[in-house]
Motif scaffolding. Sequence first.
Motif, PDB file in Angstrom:
ATOM      1  N   PRO A   1       6.526  13.973  -5.178  1.00  0.00           N
ATOM      2  CA  PRO A   1       6.614  15.347  -5.701  1.00  0.00           C
ATOM      3  C   PRO A   1       7.072  15.425  -7.148  1.00  0.00           C
ATOM      4  CG  PRO A   1       7.541  15.236  -3.490  1.00  0.00           C
ATOM      5  CD  PRO A   1       7.257  13.829  -3.899  1.00  0.00           C
ATOM      6  N   ASP A   2       7.927  14.499  -7.567  1.00  0.00           N
ATOM      7  CA  ASP A   2       8.399  14.568  -8.948  1.00  0.00           C
ATOM      8  C   ASP A   2       7.306  14.204  -9.942  1.00  0.00           C
ATOM      9  OD1 ASP A   2      10.883  15.430  -8.242  1.00  0.00           O
ATOM     10  OD2 ASP A   2      11.773  13.434  -8.216  1.00  0.00           O
ATOM     11  N   ARG A   3       6.278  13.525  -9.453  1.00  0.00           N
ATOM     12  CA  ARG A   3       5.132  13.250 -10.315  1.00  0.00           C
ATOM     13  C   ARG A   3       4.066  14.325 -10.192  1.00  0.00           C
ATOM     14  NH1 ARG A   3       3.154   7.039 -11.144  1.00  0.00           N
ATOM     15  NH2 ARG A   3       4.886   6.400 -12.462  1.00  0.00           N
TER      16      ARG A   3
ATOM     17  N   SER B   1       0.822  -1.199   0.000  1.00  0.00           N
ATOM     18  CA  SER B   1       0.000   0.000   0.000  1.00  0.00           C
ATOM     19  C   SER B   1       0.858   1.253   0.000  1.00  0.00           C
ATOM     20  CB  SER B   1      -0.927  -0.020   1.220  1.00  0.00           C
ATOM     21  OG  SER B   1      -1.747   1.124   1.233  1.00  0.00           O
ATOM     22  N   TYR B   2       1.961   1.224   0.761  1.00  0.00           N
ATOM     23  CA  TYR B   2       2.858   2.382   0.800  1.00  0.00           C
ATOM     24  C   TYR B   2       3.479   2.649  -0.570  1.00  0.00           C
ATOM     25  CZ  TYR B   2       7.171   4.964   1.506  1.00  0.00           C
ATOM     26  OH  TYR B   2       8.183   5.862   1.383  1.00  0.00           O
ATOM     27  N   ARG B   3       3.940   1.620  -1.224  1.00  0.00           N
ATOM     28  CA  ARG B   3       4.560   1.781  -2.543  1.00  0.00           C
ATOM     29  C   ARG B   3       3.569   2.391  -3.543  1.00  0.00           C
ATOM     30  NH1 ARG B   3       9.240  -1.357  -3.638  1.00  0.00           N
ATOM     31  NH2 ARG B   3       8.562  -1.662  -5.780  1.00  0.00           N
ATOM     32  N   ARG B   4       2.329   1.901  -3.472  1.00  0.00           N
ATOM     33  CA  ARG B   4       1.313   2.432  -4.386  1.00  0.00           C
ATOM     34  C   ARG B   4       1.034   3.910  -4.124  1.00  0.00           C
ATOM     35  NH1 ARG B   4      -3.938   2.965  -3.265  1.00  0.00           N
ATOM     36  NH2 ARG B   4      -3.754   1.561  -1.475  1.00  0.00           N
ATOM     37  N   LEU B   5       0.898   4.278  -2.871  1.00  0.00           N
ATOM     38  CA  LEU B   5       0.596   5.667  -2.535  1.00  0.00           C
ATOM     39  C   LEU B   5       1.794   6.583  -2.769  1.00  0.00           C
ATOM     40  CD1 LEU B   5      -1.414   5.012   0.750  1.00  0.00           C
ATOM     41  CD2 LEU B   5      -2.338   5.830  -1.424  1.00  0.00           C
ATOM     42  N   ALA B   6       3.003   6.061  -2.485  1.00  0.00           N
ATOM     43  CA  ALA B   6       4.199   6.880  -2.686  1.00  0.00           C
ATOM     44  C   ALA B   6       4.397   7.201  -4.166  1.00  0.00           C
ATOM     45  CB  ALA B   6       5.429   6.159  -2.128  1.00  0.00           C
TER      46      ALA B   6
ATOM     47  N   THR C   1      11.371   2.324  -9.516  1.00  0.00           N
ATOM     48  CA  THR C   1      10.150   1.982 -10.222  1.00  0.00           C
ATOM     49  C   THR C   1       9.652   3.158 -11.044  1.00  0.00           C
ATOM     50  OG1 THR C   1       9.526   0.459  -8.455  1.00  0.00           O
ATOM     51  CG2 THR C   1       7.767   1.176  -9.945  1.00  0.00           C
ATOM     52  N   ILE C   2       9.745   4.373 -10.466  1.00  0.00           N
ATOM     53  CA  ILE C   2       9.227   5.560 -11.140  1.00  0.00           C
ATOM     54  C   ILE C   2      10.167   6.044 -12.218  1.00  0.00           C
ATOM     55  CG2 ILE C   2       8.516   7.956 -10.821  1.00  0.00           C
ATOM     56  CD1 ILE C   2       7.740   7.255  -7.963  1.00  0.00           C
ATOM     57  N   PHE C   3      11.437   6.162 -11.917  1.00  0.00           N
ATOM     58  CA  PHE C   3      12.376   6.852 -12.798  1.00  0.00           C
ATOM     59  C   PHE C   3      13.369   5.928 -13.481  1.00  0.00           C
ATOM     60  CE2 PHE C   3      11.283   9.716  -9.275  1.00  0.00           C
ATOM     61  CZ  PHE C   3      10.603  10.672  -9.984  1.00  0.00           C
ATOM     62  N   GLY C   4      13.375   4.654 -13.175  1.00  0.00           N
ATOM     63  CA  GLY C   4      14.350   3.769 -13.787  1.00  0.00           C
ATOM     64  C   GLY C   4      15.600   3.701 -12.956  1.00  0.00           C
TER      65      GLY C   4
ATOM     66  N   GLU D   1       0.122  20.115  -1.802  1.00  0.00           N
ATOM     67  CA  GLU D   1      -0.671  19.091  -1.122  1.00  0.00           C
ATOM     68  C   GLU D   1      -0.081  17.702  -1.378  1.00  0.00           C
ATOM     69  OE1 GLU D   1      -5.197  17.206  -1.078  1.00  0.00           O
ATOM     70  OE2 GLU D   1      -4.735  18.985  -2.282  1.00  0.00           O
ATOM     71  N   ALA D   2       0.357  17.442  -2.627  1.00  0.00           N
ATOM     72  CA  ALA D   2       0.960  16.148  -2.943  1.00  0.00           C
ATOM     73  C   ALA D   2       2.239  15.948  -2.142  1.00  0.00           C
ATOM     74  CB  ALA D   2       1.247  16.059  -4.446  1.00  0.00           C
ATOM     75  N   GLU D   3       3.036  17.003  -2.008  1.00  0.00           N
ATOM     76  CA  GLU D   3       4.278  16.895  -1.238  1.00  0.00           C
ATOM     77  C   GLU D   3       3.977  16.585   0.224  1.00  0.00           C
ATOM     78  OE1 GLU D   3       8.300  19.536  -0.251  1.00  0.00           O
ATOM     79  OE2 GLU D   3       6.733  20.322  -1.576  1.00  0.00           O
ATOM     80  N   HIS D   4       2.934  17.232   0.774  1.00  0.00           N
ATOM     81  CA  HIS D   4       2.557  16.967   2.167  1.00  0.00           C
ATOM     82  C   HIS D   4       2.056  15.534   2.333  1.00  0.00           C
ATOM     83  CE1 HIS D   4       0.944  17.569   6.177  1.00  0.00           C
ATOM     84  NE2 HIS D   4      -0.239  17.103   5.749  1.00  0.00           N
ATOM     85  N   ARG D   5       1.248  15.069   1.378  1.00  0.00           N
ATOM     86  CA  ARG D   5       0.740  13.698   1.464  1.00  0.00           C
ATOM     87  C   ARG D   5       1.888  12.703   1.409  1.00  0.00           C
ATOM     88  NH1 ARG D   5      -4.742  13.005   0.006  1.00  0.00           N
ATOM     89  NH2 ARG D   5      -4.373  10.779   0.303  1.00  0.00           N
ATOM     90  N   PHE D   6       2.866  12.975   0.546  1.00  0.00           N
ATOM     91  CA  PHE D   6       4.002  12.069   0.429  1.00  0.00           C
ATOM     92  C   PHE D   6       4.782  11.992   1.743  1.00  0.00           C
ATOM     93  CE2 PHE D   6       8.449  11.177  -0.709  1.00  0.00           C
ATOM     94  CZ  PHE D   6       8.284   9.960  -1.337  1.00  0.00           C
ATOM     95  N   LYS D   7       4.982  13.127   2.376  1.00  0.00           N
ATOM     96  CA  LYS D   7       5.728  13.147   3.648  1.00  0.00           C
ATOM     97  C   LYS D   7       4.973  12.385   4.738  1.00  0.00           C
ATOM     98  CE  LYS D   7       8.232  17.484   2.868  1.00  0.00           C
ATOM     99  NZ  LYS D   7       8.437  18.883   3.317  1.00  0.00           N
TER     100      LYS D   7
END
Length: 381
Positions: free
Chosen positions: A35-37, A25-30, A104-107, A43-49
């Motif tokens: 932020p790079d996405r 679940s963490y991997r999916r939400l992260a 996973t995101i950036f290679g 708000e996205a940066e806060h959710r990620f933290k």
Amino acid sequence: MAVEADYYELLECERTADDATIKSSYRRLAMRWHPDRNPGDAEAEHRFKTISEAYECLKDPQKRAAYDRFGHDAYKQGMNGGGGGPGGMGGGAGFSDLGDIFETIFGSAFGGGGGRQQQRRGADLRYDLEISLDDAFHGKQAEIEIEVAAKCEPCDGSGAEPGTGTRRCNLCGGHGQVRAQQGFFMVERTCPTCHGRGEVIEKPCRSCRGDGRVDSPQKLDVTIPPGVDTGTRIRLAGRGEAGPFGAPSGDLYIFIHIRRHSVFERDGTNIVTRAPIAFTTAALGGTIAIPGLDGKTIEVEIPAGIQNGKQLRKRGEGMPVLQGRGRGDLVIDIMVETPTKLSAKQKDLLRELQATETGDECPQSKGFFNRLKEAWEDLTD
């Protein structure tokens, strides 16, 4: 006083969830809130933290047990063993887990494992080649000359002076990547000293100055198959720019352009031409001869009474099908030409013909003027 969000709710998990479920679940939400996405999204940066903080707590059995018993108070009162937050690092998620997510995101530019950068192949090149319609019909062997970054022969593309070698990069320790901490997470980048190779050249080659490549003119033979058209692309594998430091070369792509022909136009596999004919031939019928691209004379029968703009078609007399069988068609656009220079005798003959006309010879003209007459009578009634 603000209410702090429940870690399980942040990770969208039940309190009874096992470690694998929490991690998944963490991997999916992260990946969703990184932020790079979501550049510029506070708000996205806060959710990620917050989800990183929650996962750092729940992935550790002892921290999770303390949180399950005391909630957020376990950390406010220093019950986590003095880490200054759930992670013991200011609340950030573990670098190994973030590394997996970044990869996973950036290679492989990001990731926890490091390692030398893979060899980067040379760039692909483009060459525009103009040929005639006859060449496109028959096919041909063409010689082209291009200047391309080719492998340096003295050093065999290594970039090192012959007789010398390379040494391990001191900055990255031979890994080809360097790590730097940015805020709450660690980022890996290509080493600026060795450019990802993990090694540096002791003495650069004098011919290529350490690049492993030199600009060199190349003459290449290109096979043009019959049936090519404007936009056809021919690939010459490995004939592009040489890769750096002995890496594989890129490819060369030849883009075909067909020059305008004085008689024919290309329409797919069909060839179109406009054929002006005398009005007597249009009236009486006859035969015209058209020279084909294959060198043969094509005879076209003109039916009596043909009208201007009519199309005639000769099957199988067009362009060859590229990498296939058969040919397209020859399409003839008929243009009935009215004579502009007539002798006195010809004019007399035409007057005699005109005197015998009843109107039935040209039904379209007769019908048109009849409709005009009816329309005029309706207006005057």
